[in-house]
Design a protein around this motif. Structure first.
Motif, PDB file in Angstrom:
ATOM      1  N   LEU A 101       0.830  -1.204   0.000  1.00 44.04           N
ATOM      2  CA  LEU A 101       0.000   0.000   0.000  1.00 44.04           C
ATOM      3  C   LEU A 101       0.863   1.252   0.000  1.00 44.04           C
ATOM      4  O   LEU A 101       1.931   1.239   0.613  1.00 44.04           O
ATOM      5  N   PRO A 102       0.490   2.277  -0.655  1.00 42.92           N
ATOM      6  CA  PRO A 102      -0.741   2.521  -1.394  1.00 42.92           C
ATOM      7  C   PRO A 102      -0.672   2.087  -2.866  1.00 42.92           C
ATOM      8  O   PRO A 102      -1.605   2.307  -3.619  1.00 42.92           O
ATOM      9  N   TRP A 103       0.413   1.453  -3.298  1.00 44.05           N
ATOM     10  CA  TRP A 103       0.654   1.154  -4.714  1.00 44.05           C
ATOM     11  C   TRP A 103      -0.004  -0.134  -5.210  1.00 44.05           C
ATOM     12  O   TRP A 103      -0.315  -0.254  -6.396  1.00 44.05           O
ATOM     13  N   SER A 104      -0.191  -1.110  -4.342  1.00 47.89           N
ATOM     14  CA  SER A 104      -0.688  -2.411  -4.795  1.00 47.89           C
ATOM     15  C   SER A 104      -2.059  -2.363  -5.471  1.00 47.89           C
ATOM     16  O   SER A 104      -2.265  -3.081  -6.457  1.00 47.89           O
ATOM     17  N   PRO A 105      -3.024  -1.531  -5.034  1.00 48.56           N
ATOM     18  CA  PRO A 105      -4.300  -1.496  -5.769  1.00 48.56           C
ATOM     19  C   PRO A 105      -4.121  -1.087  -7.241  1.00 48.56           C
ATOM     20  O   PRO A 105      -4.767  -1.644  -8.130  1.00 48.56           O
ATOM     21  N   LEU A 106      -3.213  -0.155  -7.489  1.00 47.70           N
ATOM     22  CA  LEU A 106      -2.943   0.249  -8.867  1.00 47.70           C
ATOM     23  C   LEU A 106      -2.341  -0.918  -9.654  1.00 47.70           C
ATOM     24  O   LEU A 106      -2.698  -1.149 -10.812  1.00 47.70           O
ATOM     25  N   GLY A 107      -1.453  -1.667  -9.033  1.00 43.66           N
ATOM     26  CA  GLY A 107      -0.872  -2.847  -9.680  1.00 43.66           C
ATOM     27  C   GLY A 107      -1.927  -3.873 -10.035  1.00 43.66           C
ATOM     28  O   GLY A 107      -1.927  -4.425 -11.143  1.00 43.66           O
ATOM     29  N   PHE A 108      -2.856  -4.141  -9.106  1.00 42.34           N
ATOM     30  CA  PHE A 108      -3.940  -5.092  -9.399  1.00 42.34           C
ATOM     31  C   PHE A 108      -4.841  -4.568 -10.508  1.00 42.34           C
ATOM     32  O   PHE A 108      -5.292  -5.332 -11.364  1.00 42.34           O
ATOM     33  N   LEU A 109      -5.105  -3.272 -10.505  1.00 46.91           N
ATOM     34  CA  LEU A 109      -5.918  -2.667 -11.553  1.00 46.91           C
ATOM     35  C   LEU A 109      -5.272  -2.842 -12.930  1.00 46.91           C
ATOM     36  O   LEU A 109      -5.956  -3.118 -13.916  1.00 46.91           O
ATOM     37  N   LEU A 110      -3.945  -2.704 -12.995  1.00 44.38           N
ATOM     38  CA  LEU A 110      -3.231  -2.866 -14.267  1.00 44.38           C
ATOM     39  C   LEU A 110      -3.335  -4.276 -14.835  1.00 44.38           C
ATOM     40  O   LEU A 110      -3.051  -4.493 -16.007  1.00 44.38           O
ATOM     41  N   ARG A 111      -3.734  -5.229 -14.018  1.00 44.45           N
ATOM     42  CA  ARG A 111      -3.869  -6.613 -14.484  1.00 44.45           C
ATOM     43  C   ARG A 111      -5.258  -6.931 -15.040  1.00 44.45           C
ATOM     44  O   ARG A 111      -5.457  -7.995 -15.613  1.00 44.45           O
TER      45      ARG A 111
END
Length: 169
Positions: free
Chosen positions: A79-89
């Protein structure tokens, strides 16, 4: 390969080097970061052609390239970056991210920090590689081996991003 994830990037490219430095400062990369020119690519399960083509995220024996490598980096950062990473998938964000990554990669020599060394080599072009990393010429063919003109030439284009082969599963 297991253990710590590895981020492989083009260390000869000023734009790529600057981008990785920025990600280290802002995101906090939780991986070993290595330019492909200094990496043991065979041990990582990747080819030089693929490493020249895109940034790579190698984790748990799985190789992700391009935008999906960036997604892996963001997810591993927490966090806070992992939600963006999941969104990119997720499609259709995944598709848009892939297109944007390819656009940036194809023009990285024109972007801030970029130099002529940042230009992607033409597929199959050893002349585009820096002299220190050009492969040596192949040894002369032995009489028992077929001549190069008698066999079809292999495709020299890099693998499409996110193609999973037996070697990188």
């Amino acid at each position: 390969m297991t253990g710590e994830p590895v981020l492989v990037f083009d260390g000869d490219c000023g734009f790529c080097t600057t981008s990785v430095g920025l990600a280290e400062r802002l995101v906090g990369i939780r991986a070993r970061v290595v330019p492909w020119q200094r990496a043991d690519l065979a041990a990582l399960g990747v080819t030089r052609e693929r490493a020249e083509y895109e940034v790579l995220w190698i984790e748990g024996g799985r190789v992700r390239g391009g935008a999906q490598a960036v997604a892996g980096l963001l997810i591993a950062a927490g966090l806070p970056w992992s939600p963006l990473g999941f969104l990119l998938r997720l499609p259709p964000v995944r598709w848009a991210a892939h297109g944007l990554y390819r656009l940036v990669a194809a023009n990285r020599h024109r972007l801030p920090g970029g130099t002529p060394a940042c230009a992607l080599p033409a597929p199959g072009s050893a002349a585009a590689a820096p002299p220190s990393s050009r492969p040596s010429p192949p040894p002369p063919a032995s009489p028992s081996s077929p001549s190069p003109s008698s066999s079809p030439s292999p495709s020299s284009s890099p693998p499409p991003p996110d193609v999973r082969t037996a070697e990188n599963r």
